[in-house]
Design a protein around this motif. Structure first.
Motif, PDB file in Angstrom:
ATOM      1  N   CYS A  65       0.777  -1.116  -0.276  1.00 43.08           N
ATOM      2  CA  CYS A  65      -0.097  -0.122  -0.001  1.00 43.08           C
ATOM      3  C   CYS A  65       0.846   1.239  -0.132  1.00 43.08           C
ATOM      4  CB  CYS A  65      -0.914   0.060   1.304  1.00 43.08           C
ATOM      5  SG  CYS A  65      -2.106  -1.088   1.235  1.00 43.08           S
ATOM      6  N   ARG A  67       1.946   5.164  -0.854  1.00 44.22           N
ATOM      7  CA  ARG A  67       1.919   6.338  -1.254  1.00 44.22           C
ATOM      8  C   ARG A  67       1.094   6.498  -2.610  1.00 44.22           C
ATOM      9  NH1 ARG A  67       4.714  10.816   2.555  1.00 44.22           N
ATOM     10  NH2 ARG A  67       4.299   9.851   4.559  1.00 44.22           N
ATOM     11  N   GLY A  68       0.001   6.765  -2.831  1.00 43.95           N
ATOM     12  CA  GLY A  68      -0.535   7.067  -4.349  1.00 43.95           C
ATOM     13  C   GLY A  68      -0.815   5.936  -4.994  1.00 43.95           C
ATOM     14  N   GLY A  69      -0.724   4.718  -4.124  1.00 49.71           N
ATOM     15  CA  GLY A  69      -1.288   3.294  -4.631  1.00 49.71           C
ATOM     16  C   GLY A  69      -2.788   3.421  -4.988  1.00 49.71           C
ATOM     17  N   THR A  70      -3.257   2.636  -5.863  1.00 55.08           N
ATOM     18  CA  THR A  70      -4.546   2.331  -6.052  1.00 55.08           C
ATOM     19  C   THR A  70      -5.195   0.861  -5.963  1.00 55.08           C
ATOM     20  OG1 THR A  70      -4.357   2.216  -8.275  1.00 55.08           O
ATOM     21  CG2 THR A  70      -4.659   4.543  -7.266  1.00 55.08           C
ATOM     22  N   ARG A  71      -4.465   0.213  -5.734  1.00 60.57           N
ATOM     23  CA  ARG A  71      -4.634  -1.326  -5.726  1.00 60.57           C
ATOM     24  C   ARG A  71      -5.201  -1.880  -4.579  1.00 60.57           C
ATOM     25  NH1 ARG A  71      -0.285  -3.767  -9.395  1.00 60.57           N
ATOM     26  NH2 ARG A  71      -1.742  -2.402 -10.826  1.00 60.57           N
ATOM     27  N   ARG A  73      -5.311  -0.018  -1.187  1.00 58.66           N
ATOM     28  CA  ARG A  73      -5.436   0.936   0.189  1.00 58.66           C
ATOM     29  C   ARG A  73      -6.813   0.943   0.226  1.00 58.66           C
ATOM     30  NH1 ARG A  73      -0.757   4.168   1.336  1.00 58.66           N
ATOM     31  NH2 ARG A  73      -2.253   6.144   2.001  1.00 58.66           N
ATOM     32  N   ASP A  74      -7.659   1.023  -0.884  1.00 60.13           N
ATOM     33  CA  ASP A  74      -9.327   1.289  -0.554  1.00 60.13           C
ATOM     34  C   ASP A  74      -9.761  -0.118   0.227  1.00 60.13           C
ATOM     35  OD1 ASP A  74      -9.218   3.817  -1.466  1.00 60.13           O
ATOM     36  OD2 ASP A  74     -10.018   3.124  -3.287  1.00 60.13           O
ATOM     37  N   THR A  83      -7.460   4.122   6.824  1.00 62.93           N
ATOM     38  CA  THR A  83      -6.150   3.826   6.208  1.00 62.93           C
ATOM     39  C   THR A  83      -4.893   4.069   6.876  1.00 62.93           C
ATOM     40  OG1 THR A  83      -7.232   4.688   4.127  1.00 62.93           O
ATOM     41  CG2 THR A  83      -4.993   4.432   3.913  1.00 62.93           C
ATOM     42  N   GLU A 177       3.008  -2.377  -6.497  1.00 62.92           N
ATOM     43  CA  GLU A 177       1.787  -2.913  -5.809  1.00 62.92           C
ATOM     44  C   GLU A 177       1.646  -4.298  -6.056  1.00 62.92           C
ATOM     45  OE1 GLU A 177      -1.479   0.151  -5.317  1.00 62.92           O
ATOM     46  OE2 GLU A 177      -0.508   0.819  -7.151  1.00 62.92           O
TER      47      GLU A 177
END
Length: 234
Positions: A65, A67-71, A73-74, A83, A177
Motif C-alpha cells: 500500500c 503512497r499514491g497506490g490504488t490497488r 489502499r481502499d 487507512t 503494488e
C-alpha cells in the motif's frame, strides 16, 4: 537494476536494526494459514512487524500500500475502517484484525511465540528511531507507487526481513503494488531447508511467479524480471 550504493545503504539499514529478523527465535503454535498484511516497505512501523514475522517464522500474504497506490489502499480501509498501516488480519483466529505495530507484535508473540517479544522490538522510542533511520537510508525507495500491471496470481517470495538483497526486491514489489506471499526464510527456518531440498542451494531472495511460470533467485535477476514483466511507463 541495482547499484553498489543500493547494496551499501540496504546493508546499513539492516545494521542499524541490529540484524533483527535474520534468525528464527523461540516458536509457539504454528498457524494453518498465512496472515493478511497491508503495509508498505518504507514505513518504520511496518518494518517492526515484518521483523516479528521473520523471528516467529510466520508467512503473510502481503498487499503493498505505497503512497499514491490504488490497488489495495481502499481495500484496507473497507476491511478495517481506516487507512492506517500496518494492518494485519489473522485468519487463524476468526479474522482478528489489528492496527498499531506494538499491538500486532505483542499479539504475534503471545499467540505464536513464547510470550514476550525480544527487546529490540520493545524499546519504544529507540526501536522506532532505528527503524525510521533504516527507512531514511533507503528513501525514496519503497514509498510511492509506480504504474504497473497486476499479476494474475500473487507472487511468492522466500526471504527474511534482515536480508539487504531481499529489501531491494521488496521495495520494487511495493512500488509496483504486487501482492505476494512472503515466505519467511530466516536462519533456522524449516522453510529454508525445504527450499534447498526442492530447488538446490539457491541464493535468497528466491521468487516464484506463477503468472509467468518462472522461479528466479538473486536480487538482480528478480528485480529485472519484475521491472520487465510488471512495470509500466510513467
Amino acid at each position: 537494476m541495482t547499484s553498489a550504493f543500493d547494496h551499501f545503504t540496504s546493508t546499513a539499514a539492516s545494521f542499524v536494526r541490529g540484524q533483527s529478523g535474520a534468525r528464527v527465535g523461540a516458536l509457539g503454535p504454528r498457524p494453518l494459514e498465512p496472515f493478511l498484511l497491508w503495509e508498505f516497505e518504507a514505513c518504520p512501523f511496518c518494518r517492526k512487524v515484518r521483523e516479528a514475522l521473520s523471528i516467529l517464522d510466520l508467512d503473510a500474504l502481503v498487499f503493498p500500500c505505497p503512497r499514491g497506490g490504488t490497488r489495495f489502499r481502499d481495500e484496507a480501509r473497507a476491511r478495517g475502517g481506516k487507512t492506517q498501516f500496518p494492518f494485519l488480519v489473522d485468519p487463524n483466529a476468526d479474522d482478528r484484525a489489528l492496527y498499531e505495530s506494538d499491538a500486532i507484535i505483542a499479539y504475534l508473540f503471545a499467540r505464536y511465540g513464547h510470550g514476550r517479544a525480544p527487546r529490540r522490538l520493545t524499546l519504544g522510542p529507540l526501536t522506532l528511531a532505528t527503524s525510521a533511520l533504516a527507512s531514511g537510508l533507503r528513501l525514496p525507495r519503497g514509498r510511492a507507487a509506480r504504474p504497473s500491471r497486476a499479476p494474475d496470481a500473487p507472487l511468492e517470495l522466500f526471504a527474511h526481513e534482515a536480508s539487504p538483497d531481499a529489501r531491494l526486491v521488496r521495495e520494487v514489489l511495493c512500488e509496483l503494488e504486487l501482492p505476494h506471499l512472503s515466505r519467511s526464510c530466516a536462519e533456522g527456518s524449516p522453510t529454508r531447508d525445504a527450499l534447498r531440498t526442492h530447488h538446490g542451494d539457491v541464493a535468497l531472495p528466491f521468487l516464484h511467479d506463477p503468472s509467468a511460470g518462472v522461479s528466479i533467485h538473486g536480487a538482480r535477476d528478480v528485480i529485472a524480471h519484475l521491472e520487465r514483466t510488471y512495470a509500466l511507463p510513467a
